[in-house]
Design an enzyme around this catalytic site. Structure first.
Site, PDB file in Angstrom:
ATOM      1  N   CYS A 275     -75.041  43.496  30.270  1.00  0.00           N
ATOM      2  CA  CYS A 275     -73.592  43.357  30.496  1.00  0.00           C
ATOM      3  C   CYS A 275     -72.752  43.794  29.295  1.00  0.00           C
ATOM      4  O   CYS A 275     -71.545  43.963  29.413  1.00  0.00           O
ATOM      5  CB  CYS A 275     -73.250  41.927  30.899  1.00  0.00           C
ATOM      6  SG  CYS A 275     -74.109  41.417  32.398  1.00  0.00           S
TER       7      CYS A 275
ATOM      8  N   HIS B 257     -65.807  41.106  29.550  1.00  0.00           N
ATOM      9  CA  HIS B 257     -66.794  41.300  30.619  1.00  0.00           C
ATOM     10  C   HIS B 257     -66.486  40.288  31.725  1.00  0.00           C
ATOM     11  O   HIS B 257     -66.272  39.107  31.464  1.00  0.00           O
ATOM     12  CB  HIS B 257     -68.201  41.095  30.063  1.00  0.00           C
ATOM     13  CG  HIS B 257     -69.247  40.975  31.118  1.00  0.00           C
ATOM     14  ND1 HIS B 257     -69.323  41.848  32.182  1.00  0.00           N
ATOM     15  CD2 HIS B 257     -70.247  40.068  31.290  1.00  0.00           C
ATOM     16  CE1 HIS B 257     -70.335  41.485  32.957  1.00  0.00           C
ATOM     17  NE2 HIS B 257     -70.908  40.410  32.439  1.00  0.00           N
TER      18      HIS B 257
ATOM     19  N   ASN C 213     -69.622  39.751  39.154  1.00  0.00           N
ATOM     20  CA  ASN C 213     -70.130  40.292  37.891  1.00  0.00           C
ATOM     21  C   ASN C 213     -70.874  41.598  38.184  1.00  0.00           C
ATOM     22  O   ASN C 213     -71.949  41.576  38.780  1.00  0.00           O
ATOM     23  CB  ASN C 213     -71.065  39.251  37.248  1.00  0.00           C
ATOM     24  CG  ASN C 213     -71.656  39.712  35.923  1.00  0.00           C
ATOM     25  OD1 ASN C 213     -71.551  40.884  35.567  1.00  0.00           O
ATOM     26  ND2 ASN C 213     -72.284  38.789  35.218  1.00  0.00           N
TER      27      ASN C 213
HETATM   28  C1  LIG Z   1     -74.229  29.720  36.877  1.00  0.00           C
HETATM   29  C2  LIG Z   1     -73.118  28.716  36.680  1.00  0.00           C
HETATM   30  C3  LIG Z   1     -71.893  29.133  37.468  1.00  0.00           C
HETATM   31  C4  LIG Z   1     -73.581  27.352  37.171  1.00  0.00           C
HETATM   32  O1  LIG Z   1     -72.562  26.418  36.966  1.00  0.00           O
HETATM   33  P1  LIG Z   1     -72.884  24.997  36.321  1.00  0.00           P
HETATM   34  O2  LIG Z   1     -71.614  24.284  36.245  1.00  0.00           O
HETATM   35  O3  LIG Z   1     -73.622  25.259  35.027  1.00  0.00           O
HETATM   36  O4  LIG Z   1     -73.808  24.389  37.416  1.00  0.00           O
HETATM   37  P2  LIG Z   1     -75.255  23.753  37.262  1.00  0.00           P
HETATM   38  O5  LIG Z   1     -76.248  24.840  36.997  1.00  0.00           O
HETATM   39  O6  LIG Z   1     -75.174  22.623  36.308  1.00  0.00           O
HETATM   40  O7  LIG Z   1     -75.472  23.208  38.707  1.00  0.00           O
HETATM   41  C5  LIG Z   1     -74.660  22.164  39.215  1.00  0.00           C
HETATM   42  C6  LIG Z   1     -75.103  21.878  40.631  1.00  0.00           C
HETATM   43  O8  LIG Z   1     -74.672  22.951  41.483  1.00  0.00           O
HETATM   44  C7  LIG Z   1     -75.784  23.411  42.250  1.00  0.00           C
HETATM   45  N1  LIG Z   1     -75.607  24.822  42.538  1.00  0.00           N
HETATM   46  C8  LIG Z   1     -76.048  25.890  41.820  1.00  0.00           C
HETATM   47  N2  LIG Z   1     -75.672  27.021  42.425  1.00  0.00           N
HETATM   48  C9  LIG Z   1     -74.997  26.671  43.539  1.00  0.00           C
HETATM   49  C10 LIG Z   1     -74.375  27.398  44.573  1.00  0.00           C
HETATM   50  N3  LIG Z   1     -74.354  28.748  44.586  1.00  0.00           N
HETATM   51  N4  LIG Z   1     -73.771  26.701  45.562  1.00  0.00           N
HETATM   52  C11 LIG Z   1     -73.764  25.375  45.574  1.00  0.00           C
HETATM   53  N5  LIG Z   1     -74.348  24.632  44.635  1.00  0.00           N
HETATM   54  C12 LIG Z   1     -74.950  25.271  43.622  1.00  0.00           C
HETATM   55  C13 LIG Z   1     -76.976  23.117  41.377  1.00  0.00           C
HETATM   56  O9  LIG Z   1     -78.142  23.064  42.154  1.00  0.00           O
HETATM   57  C14 LIG Z   1     -76.619  21.791  40.792  1.00  0.00           C
HETATM   58  O10 LIG Z   1     -76.890  20.788  41.716  1.00  0.00           O
HETATM   59  P3  LIG Z   1     -77.452  19.358  41.258  1.00  0.00           P
HETATM   60  O11 LIG Z   1     -76.383  18.789  40.384  1.00  0.00           O
HETATM   61  O12 LIG Z   1     -77.632  18.653  42.554  1.00  0.00           O
HETATM   62  O13 LIG Z   1     -78.729  19.652  40.527  1.00  0.00           O
HETATM   63  C15 LIG Z   1     -72.733  28.591  35.165  1.00  0.00           C
HETATM   64  O14 LIG Z   1     -73.803  28.029  34.442  1.00  0.00           O
HETATM   65  C16 LIG Z   1     -72.381  29.897  34.568  1.00  0.00           C
HETATM   66  O15 LIG Z   1     -71.373  30.460  34.882  1.00  0.00           O
HETATM   67  N6  LIG Z   1     -73.193  30.407  33.614  1.00  0.00           N
HETATM   68  C17 LIG Z   1     -72.952  31.668  32.998  1.00  0.00           C
HETATM   69  C18 LIG Z   1     -73.304  32.730  33.961  1.00  0.00           C
HETATM   70  C19 LIG Z   1     -72.898  34.078  33.530  1.00  0.00           C
HETATM   71  O16 LIG Z   1     -71.741  34.310  33.288  1.00  0.00           O
HETATM   72  N7  LIG Z   1     -73.863  34.981  33.440  1.00  0.00           N
HETATM   73  C20 LIG Z   1     -73.684  36.328  33.162  1.00  0.00           C
HETATM   74  C21 LIG Z   1     -73.469  36.519  31.708  1.00  0.00           C
HETATM   75  S1  LIG Z   1     -73.540  38.210  31.402  1.00  0.00           S
END
Ligand SMILES: CC(C)(COP(=O)(O)OP(=O)(O)OC[C@H]1O[C@@H](n2cnc3c(N)ncnc32)[C@H](O)[C@@H]1OP(=O)(O)O)[C@@H](O)C(=O)NCCC(=O)NCCS
Length: 328
Positions: A123, A256, A285
């Site tokens: 990215c 990004h 993304n």
């Molecule tokens: C991926 C991301 C959105 C997840 O959000 P988060 O707030 O960290 O969420 P968590 O991983 O803690 O998950 C929270 C809950 O949502 C659930 N969940 C995950 N994906 C889900 C989806 N698509 N729909 C519904 N629920 C979802 C999880 O299973 C978890 O459930 P639980 O509490 O019962 O275990 C976040 O971590 C993020 O944005 N990370 C950076 C990603 C990124 O930008 N990557 C590219 C960089 S180049």
């Protein structure tokens, strides 16, 4: 006689999105047929994404790169055979080799023998490619450089993994960088820390005629989130310092487009929330394509004008990160 400095100027931008637009609700409905539960509300609240585009089954990164490149060349008023170097930032190349850049050269009908190669910084790829092109131009090696970010991340998404498959989309963006007596790119800063290679990866390779390991994207979302916020703030200040500018000099910030929460947090630290270009809501993304896609949108809708100071900054797998500051 002293030689006057050479700078790299953006003289054209272009972008391309595949025709198939998939809203969160459409994706949630599709995933439900596999027994995977998600919702528009969850995706919007956690990421800011509302929709993304997916390439057609027979459409490749080079196909989309060529469309974006044609539009950038058009804006620059250049013929394809006036290009001296093609760089494609991509993690989803058409093939293991030849490079996507070589395929783009051929599809654009360029027969001048110009150099062509891919850049792999996930990215952060577009920031890496812009900085690399700038160095080639400032050294006097090349005059017109086509810098492209193109991705078909839909091919490496595991649609049984709801934590990743809702985040990404496909597309391409391009700029033409040209040698100029006026700036131009003011500064750039690139970094990597390979010790974090396992938090965002596609840990597979081709071996003996088959994929060995995993051919799907894996991400530890929370680890990526924490690291991204930290390094983006730091690298933005580094690029500003190199150019001798304060954050208040930025007219437009193009981070990004991964996650609105990461983007907003970075922009807030630069006091640039109102100056941030946001396309993640409509594109998802698109990895190395996200910055040039957003840049082209803001140039074509008239927000970014000649003379404006723009900061782009990327972060991604590797772990890699970088920023480029330039005047339009
Ligand atoms: C991926 C991301 C959105 C997840 O959000 P988060 O707030 O960290 O969420 P968590 O991983 O803690 O998950 C929270 C809950 O949502 C659930 N969940 C995950 N994906 C889900 C989806 N698509 N729909 C519904 N629920 C979802 C999880 O299973 C978890 O459930 P639980 O509490 O019962 O275990 C976040 O971590 C993020 O944005 N990370 C950076 C990603 C990124 O930008 N990557 C590219 C960089 S180049």
């Amino acid at each position: 006689m002293t030689q006057s400095a050479i700078y790299s100027r953006v003289v054209g931008t272009g972008s391309y999105l595949p025709a198939r637009r998939v809203t969160n609700q459409q994706l949630a409905d599709e995933l439900a047929t596999r027994g995977i539960e998600t919702s528009d509300e969850w995706i919007v609240a956690r990421t800011g994404i509302q929709a993304r585009h997916f390439a057609a089954p027979d459409q490749t990164s080079s196909d989309m790169a060529v469309e974006a490149a044609r539009r950038a060349l058009d804006m620059a008023g250049l013929r394809a055979d006036q290009i001296d170097l093609i760089m494609v930032a991509t993690s989803t190349p058409d093939f293991v080799f030849p490079s996507t850049a070589c395929l783009v050269q051929s599809k654009l009908g360029i027969t001048n023998g110009c150099a062509a190669f891919d850049i792999q910084a996930v990215c952060s790829g577009f920031a890496y490619a812009m900085a690399t092109a700038d160095n080639f131009i400032r050294s006097g090696a090349y005059r017109n450089v086509l810098v492209i970010g193109a991705e078909t991340f839909s091919r490496i998404l595991d649609f049984n993994d709801r934590t990743t498959c809702v985040l990404f989309g496909d597309g391409a963006g391009a700029v033409v960088l040209q040698a100029s007596a006026e700036p131009g790119i003011l500064s750039s800063a690139l970094h990597a820390d390979g010790s974090h290679s396992n938090i965002l990866c596609v840990p597979g390779n081709v071996n003996a005629g088959a994929v060995q390991g995993e051919a799907f994207l894996y991400m530890d979302g929370q680890a990526v989130f924490k690291l991204a916020v930290k390094v983006l703030e730091k690298v933005a200040h580094e690029a500003l310092e190199k150019a001798g500018l304060e954050a208040s000099a930025i007219d437009w910030l193009i981070p990004h487009q991964a996650n609105l929460r990461i983007m907003t947090s970075t922009a807030r630290k630069l006091d640039a929330e109102a100056k941030m270009v946001v396309t993640v809501d409509q594109h998802g993304n698109t990895s190395a394509a996200s910055i040039p896609l957003a840049l082209d949108v803001a140039v074509r809708d008239g927000r970014i004008k000649a003379g404006h100071t723009v900061m782009i900054e990327g972060v991604g797998g590797g772990f890699t990160w970088g920023a480029v500051l330039f005047r339009m």
